[in-house]
Write an enzyme that holds these catalytic residues in place. Sequence first.
Site, mmCIF file in Angstrom:
data_model
loop_
_atom_site.group_PDB
_atom_site.id
_atom_site.type_symbol
_atom_site.label_atom_id
_atom_site.label_comp_id
_atom_site.label_asym_id
_atom_site.label_seq_id
_atom_site.Cartn_x
_atom_site.Cartn_y
_atom_site.Cartn_z
ATOM 1 N N LYS A 90 10.658 -6.069 3.052
ATOM 2 C CA LYS A 90 9.435 -5.465 3.579
ATOM 3 C C LYS A 90 8.626 -4.961 2.406
ATOM 4 C CE LYS A 90 6.791 -3.861 6.847
ATOM 5 N NZ LYS A 90 5.686 -4.647 6.221
ATOM 6 N N GLN A 111 9.844 -0.769 -4.223
ATOM 7 C CA GLN A 111 9.819 -0.833 -2.754
ATOM 8 C C GLN A 111 11.225 -0.691 -2.165
ATOM 9 O OE1 GLN A 111 6.418 -1.833 -1.480
ATOM 10 N NE2 GLN A 111 7.182 -0.723 0.294
ATOM 11 N N LYS A 114 11.893 3.007 -2.133
ATOM 12 C CA LYS A 114 10.959 3.656 -1.204
ATOM 13 C C LYS A 114 11.368 3.406 0.243
ATOM 14 C CE LYS A 114 6.675 2.679 -2.083
ATOM 15 N NZ LYS A 114 5.308 2.108 -2.102
ATOM 16 N N LYS A 126 7.854 -7.801 -2.275
ATOM 17 C CA LYS A 126 6.422 -7.670 -2.596
ATOM 18 C C LYS A 126 5.901 -9.054 -2.944
ATOM 19 C CE LYS A 126 3.287 -4.343 -3.195
ATOM 20 N NZ LYS A 126 3.202 -2.963 -2.694
ATOM 21 N N GLY A 165 -0.256 -5.211 3.709
ATOM 22 C CA GLY A 165 -1.342 -5.156 2.731
ATOM 23 C C GLY A 165 -0.970 -4.369 1.487
ATOM 24 N N ASP A 166 -1.792 -4.514 0.472
ATOM 25 C CA ASP A 166 -1.732 -3.712 -0.766
ATOM 26 C C ASP A 166 -3.123 -3.891 -1.387
ATOM 27 O OD1 ASP A 166 0.307 -2.258 -2.727
ATOM 28 O OD2 ASP A 166 -0.834 -3.599 -3.999
ATOM 29 N N ASN A 240 -8.140 1.924 0.483
ATOM 30 C CA ASN A 240 -7.446 2.406 1.687
ATOM 31 C C ASN A 240 -6.730 3.741 1.461
ATOM 32 O OD1 ASN A 240 -4.457 2.279 3.028
ATOM 33 N ND2 ASN A 240 -6.046 1.710 4.485
HETATM 34 N N1 LIG Z 1 -2.127 0.102 1.247
HETATM 35 C C1 LIG Z 1 -0.948 0.688 1.376
HETATM 36 O O1 LIG Z 1 -0.449 0.894 2.474
HETATM 37 C C2 LIG Z 1 -0.205 1.140 0.172
HETATM 38 C C3 LIG Z 1 -0.753 1.098 -1.093
HETATM 39 N N2 LIG Z 1 -0.077 1.622 -2.143
HETATM 40 C C4 LIG Z 1 -0.635 1.614 -3.495
HETATM 41 O O2 LIG Z 1 -1.842 2.372 -3.502
HETATM 42 C C5 LIG Z 1 -2.715 1.870 -4.521
HETATM 43 C C6 LIG Z 1 -4.070 1.549 -3.913
HETATM 44 O O3 LIG Z 1 -3.894 0.548 -2.920
HETATM 45 P P1 LIG Z 1 -4.918 0.338 -1.708
HETATM 46 O O4 LIG Z 1 -5.723 1.563 -1.527
HETATM 47 O O5 LIG Z 1 -4.131 -0.203 -0.592
HETATM 48 O O6 LIG Z 1 -5.797 -0.836 -2.266
HETATM 49 P P2 LIG Z 1 -7.354 -1.125 -2.044
HETATM 50 O O7 LIG Z 1 -7.552 -2.517 -2.463
HETATM 51 O O8 LIG Z 1 -7.775 -0.682 -0.705
HETATM 52 O O9 LIG Z 1 -7.984 -0.131 -3.105
HETATM 53 C C7 LIG Z 1 -7.639 -0.201 -4.452
HETATM 54 C C8 LIG Z 1 -8.465 0.829 -5.169
HETATM 55 O O10 LIG Z 1 -8.056 0.919 -6.530
HETATM 56 C C9 LIG Z 1 -9.178 0.708 -7.356
HETATM 57 N N3 LIG Z 1 -8.724 0.041 -8.561
HETATM 58 C C10 LIG Z 1 -8.086 -1.128 -8.663
HETATM 59 N N4 LIG Z 1 -7.865 -1.415 -9.962
HETATM 60 C C11 LIG Z 1 -8.384 -0.368 -10.642
HETATM 61 C C12 LIG Z 1 -8.464 -0.048 -12.005
HETATM 62 N N5 LIG Z 1 -7.992 -0.898 -12.940
HETATM 63 N N6 LIG Z 1 -9.045 1.121 -12.361
HETATM 64 C C13 LIG Z 1 -9.535 1.971 -11.416
HETATM 65 N N7 LIG Z 1 -9.495 1.706 -10.114
HETATM 66 C C14 LIG Z 1 -8.918 0.561 -9.746
HETATM 67 C C15 LIG Z 1 -10.097 -0.155 -6.548
HETATM 68 O O11 LIG Z 1 -11.423 -0.090 -6.991
HETATM 69 C C16 LIG Z 1 -9.927 0.477 -5.168
HETATM 70 O O12 LIG Z 1 -10.667 1.631 -5.048
HETATM 71 C C17 LIG Z 1 -1.980 0.702 -5.145
HETATM 72 O O13 LIG Z 1 -1.225 1.158 -6.254
HETATM 73 C C18 LIG Z 1 -1.026 0.259 -4.044
HETATM 74 O O14 LIG Z 1 0.091 -0.427 -4.547
HETATM 75 C C19 LIG Z 1 1.133 2.245 -1.975
HETATM 76 C C20 LIG Z 1 1.717 2.308 -0.759
HETATM 77 C C21 LIG Z 1 1.142 1.671 0.402
HETATM 78 O O1 LIG Z 2 3.536 -1.516 4.694
HETATM 79 C C1 LIG Z 2 4.211 -2.216 3.978
HETATM 80 O O2 LIG Z 2 5.028 -3.041 4.361
HETATM 81 C C2 LIG Z 2 4.118 -2.139 2.473
HETATM 82 C C3 LIG Z 2 3.265 -1.096 1.882
HETATM 83 C C4 LIG Z 2 3.356 -1.268 0.400
HETATM 84 O O3 LIG Z 2 3.076 -2.331 -0.113
HETATM 85 C C5 LIG Z 2 3.853 -0.208 -0.436
HETATM 86 O O4 LIG Z 2 4.515 0.701 0.080
HETATM 87 O O5 LIG Z 2 3.639 -0.250 -1.665
#
Ligand SMILES: NC(=O)C1=CN([C@@H]2O[C@H](COP(=O)(O)OP(=O)(O)OC[C@H]3O[C@@H](n4cnc5c(N)ncnc54)[C@H](O)[C@@H]3O)[C@@H](O)[C@H]2O)C=CC1
Ligand SMILES: O=C(O)CCC(=O)C(=O)O
Length: 447
Positions: A90, A111, A114, A126, A165-166, A240
Amino acid sequence: MQAKIDAFMEEVRARNAHEPEFLQAVQEVAETVIPYIASQEIYNGKNILLRMVEPERAIQFRVPWVDDKGEIHVNRGYRIQMNSAIGPYKGGLRFHPTVTMSVLKFLAFEQVFKNSLTTLPMGGGKGGSDFDPKGKSDDEIMRFCHSFMSELFRHIGPNTDVPAGDIGVGGREIGFLFGMYRKMRNEFTGVLTGKGLSWGGSKIRPEATGYGTVYFAQNMLDTKGESFDGKTVVISGSGNVAQYAAEKATQLGAKVVTLSDSSGFIYDKDGIDADKLAFVMELKNVKRGRIHEYCDKYPSAEFHKGKTPWGIKCDIALPCATQNELNGDDAKTLMDNGCMCVSEGANMPSTPEAMHAFQKAKILFAPGKASNAGGVATSGLEMTQNSLRFNWTRAEVDEKLTQIMADIHASCVEYGTEDDGSVDYVKGANIAGFVKVADAMLAQGVV
Ligand SMILES: NC(=O)C1=CN([C@@H]2O[C@H](COP(=O)(O)OP(=O)(O)OC[C@H]3O[C@@H](n4cnc5c(N)ncnc54)[C@H](O)[C@@H]3O)[C@@H](O)[C@H]2O)C=CC1
Ligand SMILES: O=C(O)CCC(=O)C(=O)O
């Protein structure tokens, strides 16, 4: 003990020499888990950690697609199936030009720990692609997602591997991916999470990672008799995780003053309230614009081009963008400015130097594998609802998420409390995450 850690890392480095992010994630775990293994008779001679750093399976594939002008492009697709000892693989899919095997192996490794911490039966994986969604039309995104899934479908399934998603993969992409999976398999199953509400999604899944990051911080603050109320909060990212971390922090009475993207950060000293956040959500999720456009709408805010927000004075910092976005100097600046709590919404946003500085200063510091686990935990709840063919209400899911974050906090306290009574959340998360997976691996033999 240091010699044991060095010898282990030497072996891992020899096999993964060109994977710096993966080595960084493994080193962080090795520093705390190897001393624990040495103290526990049952793990003696089982080489458990060495088995855990080797993916059960790493899949790489070609993703050809056609742009709106009829030109053909080729990207690389990946799925790392890291560990399935406690449940189906997952973990999310990331579409970003910086995606490599190293980045995805670090994410898949984190992951595993986590998902174990969530208390739900999920293994770790992943995947993703070096595809850059920036500037692409909806049709191009659809064609890419369809091509990606036309290979990935044979490697996943509701009892095998359940992606989500990520970075670069949100509701729109999950829709296109799900559509192609359903067509190829001729079945409607919970093979992906983060689905739309009318076709199998869970309430609160979009909010869950950001909300969970704030809930975890709230649990840490509680131990000091503190709360979000009246605090100034600095957040990086504007995707997100950042959006919903900002929403929940504001609901709890804090003033969020920054958001960022890869071009720089905005500083709004008056606070990014609910109306302003609605503008950011529209800008980022619908118009797919850049964060500096916030200043066109709210001219009293400042845009700091090419900079990260860690120089802004705050009480609480929530790094929610990407890996290694907060370095040792940033950590010092934050703490010099009085920051008392850092809860990671992103995966591995703090460099090793930053993490060690927070640990040494004993401020409240939560590693992403604990504090951002609310996203995947709610994905686990989505899988349960899909299996039951049932939907919980928003309040029910939020209540379960709140409890899971409190339970993860309690596990970190159990395994991370030091002799002086302080809690090392890095150590606590690593050991608590390790124990469940390691014990399952021991019970299942050498497979
Ligand atoms: N979406 C989810 O459910 C989860 C996401 N994450 C982590 O959270 C972080 C953000 O993911 P999301 O919000 O889902 O992605 P997203 O695609 O919705 O947003 C990513 C954000 O990071 C910024 N970003 C990307 N590269 C960058 C850089 N080099 N410098 C500054 N800003 C940068 C983008 O502009 C955007 O605002 C990632 O590390 C992801 O692995 C962790 C757990 C779960
Ligand atoms: O919801 C999921 O399965 C994964 C979320 C994720 O990619 C993360 O926890 O970094």
